[in-house]
Enzyme design. Structure first.
Site, PDB file in Angstrom:
ATOM      1  N   SER A  14       0.321  -1.540   0.419  1.00 33.60           N
ATOM      2  CA  SER A  14      -0.281   0.134  -0.030  1.00 33.60           C
ATOM      3  C   SER A  14       0.915   1.080   0.014  1.00 33.60           C
ATOM      4  CB  SER A  14      -0.842   0.194   1.318  1.00 33.60           C
ATOM      5  OG  SER A  14      -1.814  -1.343   1.171  1.00 33.60           O
ATOM      6  N   ILE A  19      -0.568   4.873  -8.211  1.00 29.75           N
ATOM      7  CA  ILE A  19      -0.414   6.286  -7.999  1.00 29.75           C
ATOM      8  C   ILE A  19       0.235   6.480  -8.556  1.00 29.75           C
ATOM      9  CG2 ILE A  19      -1.153   8.103  -6.864  1.00 29.75           C
ATOM     10  CD1 ILE A  19      -2.778   7.095  -4.732  1.00 29.75           C
ATOM     11  N   LYS A 186      15.218   6.322   8.237  1.00 30.78           N
ATOM     12  CA  LYS A 186      16.438   4.899   8.167  1.00 30.78           C
ATOM     13  C   LYS A 186      16.187   4.766   6.799  1.00 30.78           C
ATOM     14  CE  LYS A 186      17.665   4.704  12.257  1.00 30.78           C
ATOM     15  NZ  LYS A 186      19.367   5.047  12.662  1.00 30.78           N
ATOM     16  N   CYS A 378     -26.892   1.505  -8.840  1.00 27.91           N
ATOM     17  CA  CYS A 378     -27.004   0.133  -8.990  1.00 27.91           C
ATOM     18  C   CYS A 378     -28.037  -0.536  -7.459  1.00 27.91           C
ATOM     19  CB  CYS A 378     -25.803  -0.850  -8.428  1.00 27.91           C
ATOM     20  SG  CYS A 378     -25.422  -2.244  -9.199  1.00 27.91           S
ATOM     21  N   GLY A 380     -28.459   1.307  -4.828  1.00 26.61           N
ATOM     22  CA  GLY A 380     -29.558   2.714  -4.227  1.00 26.61           C
ATOM     23  C   GLY A 380     -30.969   3.111  -4.928  1.00 26.61           C
ATOM     24  N   MET A 381     -30.874   2.057  -6.821  1.00 25.98           N
ATOM     25  CA  MET A 381     -31.946   2.648  -7.550  1.00 25.98           C
ATOM     26  C   MET A 381     -33.061   1.277  -7.097  1.00 25.98           C
ATOM     27  SD  MET A 381     -32.692   1.917 -11.557  1.00 25.98           S
ATOM     28  CE  MET A 381     -33.664   0.555 -11.141  1.00 25.98           C
ATOM     29  N   HIS A 514     -23.045   2.320 -12.838  1.00 23.26           N
ATOM     30  CA  HIS A 514     -22.534   2.789 -12.227  1.00 23.26           C
ATOM     31  C   HIS A 514     -21.057   4.757 -12.879  1.00 23.26           C
ATOM     32  CE1 HIS A 514     -21.801  -0.347  -8.439  1.00 23.26           C
ATOM     33  NE2 HIS A 514     -22.482  -0.607  -9.904  1.00 23.26           N
ATOM     34  N   GLU A 516     -19.720   6.520 -12.057  1.00 27.68           N
ATOM     35  CA  GLU A 516     -18.245   6.870 -11.149  1.00 27.68           C
ATOM     36  C   GLU A 516     -17.495   6.009 -11.552  1.00 27.68           C
ATOM     37  OE1 GLU A 516     -19.905   2.923  -8.633  1.00 27.68           O
ATOM     38  OE2 GLU A 516     -20.926   4.571  -9.682  1.00 27.68           O
TER      39      GLU A 516
END
Length: 540
Positions: A14, A19, A186, A378, A380-381, A514, A516
Site C-alpha cells: 500500500s 498512483i 532510516k 445500482c 441505491g436505485m 455505475h 463513477e
C-alpha cells in the site's frame, strides 16, 4: 516499438504503486507518447469479482465487462485511456489459462512447470496488455519477498534480459521511514528491499522513495551507493494531501527526463496545466457541501474508491469542497435517521447481500420525504424503488428477491435473460456461479425526453458501465408510474429499467449503472456535477 517500464514495490504494501505508475503515465502522455498500463496481481483468485470489499477494496469494472483491481481506476482517472480485461491479470487467471492449454494438449505431453510455462504465459499477457503503445507500464502487485510474486518477478526478469536495457527499465518503490525517537530517517529497509530484488536478478534503474518528509541529500547519496542506482535516479515522493499533486511532484524531480534518457527517447516538454488547474480548484473552493454516503462498507472507504473520487471531481467542476459523511446503513436501522440530519444530499451506493439494506431504504425515504437531493447507484436505485413501492404506491411487503425469497411484491428480481451490446443473449439462474455472471460492462441507455436524466446528460443515448444481477420487475411498471414514479432510462432493447426519478422532488435520481467508473479529475462526470449542484442549491 513498445518500451516497457516495470514497477515493483518493497518494504511494505500500500505504498501507492498504482498512483505512482498512473502519474508517470500521464506525464509521458503529456510528452506525446501513447501509454498503456497493466496490473499483475499475485493472488490466486481469477478476478476480484467475488472478493469481499473489506479484503480487496473496490472492484473496478472496465468497458468490456472485466471485474478488476481498483488500481485500474487510478489508471483511467490519470491517463486518457480505456482499460480492458487485458490490463489486469491475476495468478489465478494465468494458471487457469495454462491449465486449459494443457488440457487441450498444447504442450505436447510435456511436464508443465512454473518455468517456462507459467512465466511464458505471464510474458504473453504483458505483451497483449501493451497493445502496441509507445510505453507500457507494468505494475507488479504485492511486495518483493512475497512468495506469490515470484513467478511475476521471474517473468519480468526474463523480459529485461530479452529486450535489453534500451527497451525496458525497472522502477522500484520503497519506504524511507522517519523514526521520531531517533529524529532521523532510516535507509536500511530500502537497502534490504533492493538487495532482495537483486537476488532475484533484477537491478532497479530508478528508486522512488516514499517519505513523510524531505529526504536529505546525504541520505539520497547513501541509498544510491548501497543500491547501485544513480543518485539522480533516487526520487523522493513525499506524502501529499491530494493525489492529483503527484504528477507535478514527480515531474519537478525530473522522473520523466530520467525515463526518457534511459529508454533513448527524445521528447517535447510536458505540459501539466490540466493538473495544475485541478489542484488549484481543489485548494481554493468557493464553498462546501456535505454529502451522506450510506453503505455497509464504510469502515473501509477504499470499497467506494471511484465514488469518493467522482464526488471530488464534481467538487472541482463546481469549485466546492465535497465533504463525505460516511454512514453505516445498519446504524440507521438501529438508531434511526438522525445521522442524516444536516446533510446537503444523500447518496446510496451499490452493494450485495441483505445486511444493512433496510437502513438504505430508510435513507431513500428520508431523502424523499425531506426533499433532500438523492442519488442512488445500482442497489441505491433498487432500494429507492422498494421504498417508493412500499410507502407511496401502497405495495405492502415490496422487496427484492435477492433479500427475500418470496416477497409479497417482488419489485426487484433476478435478471434471467438480457441482450449484450454485441447482440448475444445472456441467461442466468439462481444456481449460476457467482463469478463473472452479472450484467457487466458498458451498455447503452436511452433517456426519456424532458426527464431530469436527459437534462443532466444533454443527450438521448448514453453509455455507462454495469455490475448487477438484479433489476426492476417490469410487472410493476404501471402501478409505480400511476403512483408518480418516472422511469426515464431504458436499456437499448427497452426491456430493462436503467434510471428512475421522482418528478415532484427537487432532485431525486437513481440509476442501475455505475457512473463513477467513467468520472475523471480533468473532465468530471455530468451526473455527479449535477448532483453536487443540487446539494449546493439545497444548502442555500
Amino acid at each position: 516499438m513498445t518500451r516497457y517500464i516495470f514497477i515493483t514495490g518493497g518494504v511494505v504494501s500500500s505504498l501507492g504503486k498504482g498512483i505512482t505508475a498512473a502519474s508517470l503515465g500521464t506525464i509521458l502522455q503529456a510528452r506525446g507518447l501513447s501509454v498503456s498500463m497493466t496490473k499483475l496481481d499475485p493472488y490466486i483468485n481469477v478476478d476480484p469479482g467475488t472478493m469481499s470489499p473489506f479484503q480487496h477494496g473496490e472492484v473496478y469494472v472496465t468497458d468490456d465487462g472485466a471485474e478488476t483491481d481498483l488500481d485500474l481506476g487510478h489508471y483511467e482517472r490519470f491517463v486518457r485511456t480505456t482499460m480492458t480485461r487485458n490490463n489486469n491479470y491475476t495468478t489465478g487467471r494465468i494458471y487457469e489459462s495454462v491449465i486449459r492449454k494443457e488440457r487441450r494438449g498444447e504442450y505436447l505431453g510435456g511436464t508443465v512447470q512454473v518455468i517456462p510455462h507459467i512465466t511464458d504465459e505471464i510474458k504473453r499477457s504483458i505483451q497483449q496488455g501493451a497493445d502496441d503503445a509507445d510505453i507500457a507500464l507494468i505494475e507488479i502487485g504485492g511486495t518483493v519477498g512475497d512468495i506469490e510474486s515470484l513467478p511475476f518477478l521471474e517473468a519480468i526478469r526474463q523480459m529485461g534480459a530479452e529486450l535489453g536495457r534500451g527497451r525496458c527499465l525497472f522502477m522500484h518503490l520503497t519506504l524511507v521511514p522517519f523514526i521520531g525517537a531517533a529524529g532521523e530517517m532510516k535507509t536500511k529497509p530500502t537497502q534490504h528491499s533492493v538487495k532482495e530484488l537483486r537476488s532475484i536478478g533484477i537491478q532497479p534503474d530508478i528508486l522512488v522513495c516514499r517519505a513523510s518528509q524531505r529526504i536529505p541529500e546525504e541520505e539520497r547519496r547513501k541509498i544510491a551507493l548501497f543500491t547501485n542506482v544513480e543518485p539522480r535516479a533516487v526520487v523522493s515522493c513525499l506524502d501529499v494531501d491530494n493525489i492529483y499533486k503527484i504528477p507535478e511532484v514527480l515531474h519537478r524531480q525530473g522522473l520523466d527526463n530520467i525515463v526518457a534518457e534511459k529508454l533513448g527517447l527524445e521528447l517535447p516538454p510536458a505540459s501539466l496545466q490540466d493538473w495544475q488547474r485541478v489542484v488549484e480548484a481543489m485548494q481554493n473552493p468557493e464553498g462546501e457541501v456535505t454529502i451522506a454516503m450510506v453503505g455497509k462498507y464504510v469502515d473501509l472507504t477504499d470499497a467506494y474508491m471511484s465514488l469518493n473520487e467522482s464526488l471530488r471531481h464534481a467538487g472541482i467542476q463546481t469549485r466546492h469542497r465535497v465533504n463525505i459523511r460516511y454512514i453505516d446503513s445498519e446504524e440507521l436501522e438501529r438508531e434511526g435517521t438522525h445521522a442524516l440530519d444536516g446533510v446537503d444530499a444523500v447518496l446510496v451506493p451499490g452493494g450485495f447481500g441483505e445486511r444493512g439494506v433496510e437502513g438504505k431504504i430508510l435513507a431513500a425515504r428520508y431523502a424523499r420525504e425531506r426533499k433532500v437531493p438523492y442519488l442512488g447507484i445500482c442497489l441505491g436505485m433498487q432500494v429507492a424503488v422498494i421504498e417508493y413501492a412500499r410507502n407511496v404506491a401502497g405495495l405492502e411487503g415490496a422487496h427484492s428477491t435477492e433479500f427475500t425469497r418470496h416477497p409479497h411484491h417482488p419489485v426487484i428480481g433476478l435478471i434471467t435473460e438480457w441482450m449484450t451490446d454485441e447482440g448475444t443473449v445472456e441467461q442466468r439462474s439462481e444456481d449460476s456461479d457467482l463469478g463473472g455472471t452479472m450484467r457487466l460492462g458498458a451498455q447503452p441507455c436511452r433517456l426519456t425526453e424532458g426527464s431530469l436524466a436527459r437534462q443532466v446528460y444533454g443527450k438521448d443515448v448514453v453509455e455507462e458501465r454495469h455490475r448487477h444481477r438484479y433489476e426492476f420487475n417490469n410487472h410493476y411498471l404501471e402501478a409505480l408510474e400511476a403512483a408518480g414514479l418516472r422511469f426515464s432510462g431504458w436499456s437499448h432493447d427497452r426491456k430493462l429499467v436503467e434510471v428512475v426519478e421522482q418528478p415532484d422532488h427537487p432532485w431525486f435520481l437513481a440509476c442501475q449503472f455505475h457512473p463513477e467508473f467513467t468520472s475523471t479529475p480533468r473532465d468530471g462526470h455530468p451526473l455527479f456535477a449535477a448532483f453536487v449542484r443540487a446539494a449546493i442549491a439545497h444548502r442555500g
